[in-house]
Design a protein around this motif. Structure first.
Motif, PDB file in Angstrom:
ATOM      1  N   ALA A   1       9.783 -91.721  19.682  1.00 42.22           N
ATOM      2  CA  ALA A   1      10.101 -92.363  20.959  1.00 42.22           C
ATOM      3  C   ALA A   1       8.889 -93.090  21.533  1.00 42.22           C
ATOM      4  O   ALA A   1       9.015 -94.200  22.073  1.00 42.22           O
ATOM      5  N   ALA A   2       7.707 -92.489  21.414  1.00 42.86           N
ATOM      6  CA  ALA A   2       6.496 -93.143  21.902  1.00 42.86           C
ATOM      7  C   ALA A   2       6.176 -94.387  21.081  1.00 42.86           C
ATOM      8  O   ALA A   2       5.663 -95.381  21.604  1.00 42.86           O
ATOM      9  N   ASP A   3       6.498 -94.344  19.796  1.00 45.87           N
ATOM     10  CA  ASP A   3       6.318 -95.508  18.936  1.00 45.87           C
ATOM     11  C   ASP A   3       7.244 -96.645  19.356  1.00 45.87           C
ATOM     12  O   ASP A   3       6.849 -97.815  19.362  1.00 45.87           O
ATOM     13  N   ARG A   4       8.490 -96.304  19.719  1.00 40.17           N
ATOM     14  CA  ARG A   4       9.467 -97.325  20.091  1.00 40.17           C
ATOM     15  C   ARG A   4       9.241 -97.856  21.508  1.00 40.17           C
ATOM     16  O   ARG A   4       9.575 -98.998  21.793  1.00 40.17           O
ATOM     17  N   ALA A   5       8.698 -97.024  22.381  1.00 38.82           N
ATOM     18  CA  ALA A   5       8.543 -97.430  23.787  1.00 38.82           C
ATOM     19  C   ALA A   5       7.153 -97.065  24.308  1.00 38.82           C
ATOM     20  O   ALA A   5       7.019 -96.322  25.281  1.00 38.82           O
ATOM     21  N   PRO A   6       6.090 -97.571  23.687  1.00 39.15           N
ATOM     22  CA  PRO A   6       4.729 -97.176  24.086  1.00 39.15           C
ATOM     23  C   PRO A   6       4.363 -97.593  25.504  1.00 39.15           C
ATOM     24  O   PRO A   6       3.501 -96.967  26.131  1.00 39.15           O
ATOM     25  N   ASP A   7       5.035 -98.613  26.018  1.00 36.86           N
ATOM     26  CA  ASP A   7       4.751 -99.083  27.369  1.00 36.86           C
ATOM     27  C   ASP A   7       5.276 -98.133  28.434  1.00 36.86           C
ATOM     28  O   ASP A   7       4.912 -98.265  29.610  1.00 36.86           O
ATOM     29  N   ARG A   8       6.080 -97.168  28.045  1.00 33.04           N
ATOM     30  CA  ARG A   8       6.652 -96.226  29.011  1.00 33.04           C
ATOM     31  C   ARG A   8       6.015 -94.838  28.944  1.00 33.04           C
ATOM     32  O   ARG A   8       6.332 -93.987  29.764  1.00 33.04           O
ATOM     33  N   VAL A   9       5.145 -94.618  27.968  1.00 30.28           N
ATOM     34  CA  VAL A   9       4.573 -93.289  27.746  1.00 30.28           C
ATOM     35  C   VAL A   9       3.071 -93.314  28.062  1.00 30.28           C
ATOM     36  O   VAL A   9       2.323 -94.087  27.471  1.00 30.28           O
ATOM     37  N   GLY A  10       2.682 -92.439  28.983  1.00 26.66           N
ATOM     38  CA  GLY A  10       1.271 -92.362  29.353  1.00 26.66           C
ATOM     39  C   GLY A  10       0.509 -91.304  28.589  1.00 26.66           C
ATOM     40  O   GLY A  10      -0.676 -91.474  28.277  1.00 26.66           O
ATOM     41  N   ARG A  11       1.188 -90.194  28.266  1.00 27.33           N
ATOM     42  CA  ARG A  11       0.573 -89.089  27.542  1.00 27.33           C
ATOM     43  C   ARG A  11       1.626 -88.440  26.647  1.00 27.33           C
ATOM     44  O   ARG A  11       2.779 -88.318  27.039  1.00 27.33           O
ATOM     45  N   LEU A  12       1.191 -88.018  25.480  1.00 27.07           N
ATOM     46  CA  LEU A  12       2.044 -87.284  24.549  1.00 27.07           C
ATOM     47  C   LEU A  12       1.551 -85.852  24.463  1.00 27.07           C
ATOM     48  O   LEU A  12       0.346 -85.622  24.290  1.00 27.07           O
ATOM     49  N   VAL A  13       2.463 -84.908  24.556  1.00 25.93           N
ATOM     50  CA  VAL A  13       2.089 -83.497  24.465  1.00 25.93           C
ATOM     51  C   VAL A  13       2.902 -82.841  23.352  1.00 25.93           C
ATOM     52  O   VAL A  13       4.143 -82.911  23.343  1.00 25.93           O
TER      53      VAL A  13
END
Length: 242
Positions: free
Chosen positions: A86-98
């Motif tokens: 999901a972060a790969d598809r929408a990196p502009d919407r994700v600030g941090r990955l946990v």
């Protein structure tokens, strides 16, 4: 105020974050706990085509339709596969990955490839239901498999665990924007017992950067140690994202 999206692992649903979500909301934050297609309260949508890509789209659709930005995107166990996609598809919407005691895949890896022996071991105990191969089938006391021992929690889980489509575990993750994904700050909250099984370089890097927490509990740490997990997630929100 931070915005959290908490993604569950195999056989679970958004319900498993109930304790953690309450703590984060009581601290003034926005929390979303989506349930992936075919699981939990969405188990009536089970069909043979559900795979990893389906679940990645579940999360990216939530980010898009709720217009979420600078999200702290959390994935537990198999959910690590989903949030990475999901972060790969929408990196502009994700600030941090946990990664919450989660899989940490790279391009081309499936959960089967990443954790082969453990994943292969559960397959013979599965079943085909309505044309779908399911694993992690629910049974009385199944929460013990996830490191849960409290009788009340086990009974609560018995009413909610569902089988998980095998295709999700064998489909490789395909990344389309690795540079943007790589720029997202990544944090790790893991069980102490799993540290030795993880990539030493990844663990050392995360620890040096102050982005690693280890909690001495079972795999379903959002159930068994909700307060500790919530505290770590609050610290993630306060940490630099670069």
């Amino acid at each position: 105020m931070a915005t959290y999206v908490l993604v569950h692992g195999g056989g679970h649903g958004g319900w498993c974050y109930r304790k953690v979500a309450r703590l984060l909301r009581s601290a003034g934050h926005e929390v979303h706990t989506p349930t992936l297609t075919g699981l939990g309260e969405r188990s009536h949508l089970l069909h043979p085509d559900i795979d990893l890509d389906t679940h990645i789209e579940d999360v990216t659709a939530l980010l898009r339709y709720e217009d979420l930005r600078e999200v702290i995107l959390v994935g537990h166990s198999y959910g690590g596969m989903v949030v990475t996609g999901a972060a790969d598809r929408a990196p502009d919407r994700v600030g941090r990955l946990v990664y919450l005691d989660a899989a940490t895949p790279v391009d081309g890896q499936s959960l089967l490839k990443l954790a082969g022996p453990m994943i292969e071991a559960i397959r013979p105990h599965g079943a085909v239901v309505d044309g779908v191969e399911l694993v992690l089938l629910p049974a009385p006391g199944a929460g013990l498999f996830y490191g849960v021992t409290d009788p009340g929690d086990l009974a609560w889980m018995d009413e909610r665990l569902t089988g998980h489509p095998w295709k999700c575990f064998e489909q490789p993750l395909v990344l389309t924007g690795e540079a943007a994904l790589g720029a997202i700050a990544k944090f790790h909250i893991v069980c102490t017992s799993t540290l030795a099984t993880r990539d030493p370089a990844l663990v050392a890097e995360a620890r040096t950067a102050g982005r690693l927490w280890d909690i001495d509990t079972g795999h379903d740490l959002m159930i068994t140690e909700a307060a500790a997990v919530a505290e770590a997630l609050l610290e993630v929100a306060a940490a630099p994202a670069s």
